[in-house]
Design an enzyme around this catalytic site. Structure first.
Site, PDB file in Angstrom:
ATOM      1  N   HIS A  45      -0.800   5.775   6.837  1.00 35.17           N
ATOM      2  CA  HIS A  45      -0.242   5.729   5.491  1.00 35.17           C
ATOM      3  C   HIS A  45       0.120   7.151   5.046  1.00 35.17           C
ATOM      4  O   HIS A  45      -0.440   8.122   5.557  1.00 35.17           O
ATOM      5  CB  HIS A  45      -1.242   5.123   4.501  1.00 35.17           C
TER       6      HIS A  45
ATOM      7  N   SER B 237       0.800  -1.223   0.000  1.00 36.54           N
ATOM      8  CA  SER B 237       0.000   0.000   0.000  1.00 36.54           C
ATOM      9  C   SER B 237       0.831   1.270   0.000  1.00 36.54           C
ATOM     10  O   SER B 237       0.372   2.312  -0.459  1.00 36.54           O
ATOM     11  CB  SER B 237      -0.933   0.001   1.209  1.00 36.54           C
TER      12      SER B 237
END
Length: 268
Positions: free
Chosen positions: A250, A44
């Site tokens: 993230h 990711s």
């Protein structure tokens, strides 16, 4: 006037001769310097989760047009660009489903992988929802995995890349530290939890860098690029707990364009 015409004619002839002599070499140089075929692999952090602007065709892989591979390709116009990185990918997933585009014509490969193998999502969930002692114990388990098991799994990925993309330059990108210690956050995770998570990230990067070097690959250290832009820094390029939950912890769009992308540029 006659002298000027003579000089101009002579200059033109010399220029023509020079071009005739060097044209072939210049053509070869242009081919040699052309941006090579590029394939972006990984998890990711490579697909761009957290950056938004996802390609709907990528489904749950959540490949973002703001992810560093897409940004690099847009800026450098490689002869071809294959973006197979996928949210949630582990080392086995990269080998099983992401290497299809690689061949002898591939000139550049980038990859980030290993965090999910070490249980990144579970570690973060445990540390957010559980006591400090439970968090530290879970981080310790992840670090044991990073030390003992992950090196072999990384070798498997890197060997597979090298076997398929025999002429490629391979860039292995690491992970940022999540927290600025002693920063501006006054709630959420304790300082001991934050320090433990950062230490695990450092260990993950150390192990990844060593395995990359042993395969002749280039390691891109993004931890230094994110220095001063961690969670609790006041200018974070990382999401804290957010919605959608999958984007938590993230890089933001800024983290991709100002953190990861310059590192990829610099090592190339």
């Amino acid at each position: 006037m006659r002298l000027s015409r003579f000089a101009a004619t002579t200059s033109a002839l010399l220029l023509s001769a020079t071009l005739a002599l060097t044209g072939a070499g210049a053509a070869h140089s242009a081919v040699r310097d052309a941006t090579p075929a590029y394939t972006a692999l990984g998890d990711s952090y490579s697909s761009g989760v957290g950056a938004g602007s996802y390609d709907s065709a990528s489904g749950n892989c959540k490949r973002s047009t703001r992810a560093h591979p897409a940004l690099w390709a847009a800026a450098n116009a490689p002869s071809s660009f294959h973006f197979t990185a996928c949210s949630g990918a582990r080392t086995g997933d990269v080998v099983a489903s992401q290497l299809g585009p690689l061949n002898a014509s591939t000139g550049l490969v980038s990859v980030s992988v290993g965090g999910n193998d070490a249980g990144f999502a579970d570690v973060m969930t445990t540390c957010v929802l559980s006591s400090e002692s439970t968090c530290l114990r879970r981080v310790s388990e992840a670090r044991a995995f990073i030390a003992d098991t992950l090196p072999g799994r990384l070798d498997g990925v890197y060997d597979a890349i090298a076997q398929k993309a025999v002429n490629a330059r391979v860039v292995v990108l690491g992970y940022p530290r999540l927290y600025k210690l002693g920063g501006s956050c006054f709630g959420g995770l304790s300082e001991r939890k934050r320090a433990a998570l950062n230490a695990a990230s450092d260990q993950l990067n150390t192990v990844t860098e060593k395995r990359a070097a042993d395969h002749g690959f280039t390691f891109g250290d993004v931890a230094s690029a994110f220095n001063g832009h961690e969670i609790c820094s006041g200018d974070s390029w990382l999401h804290s707990t957010t919605f959608p939950v999958a984007e938590s912890y993230h890089p933001t769009a800024a983290g991709q364009s100002r953190g990861y992308l310059p590192v990829l540029d610099s090592v190339l």
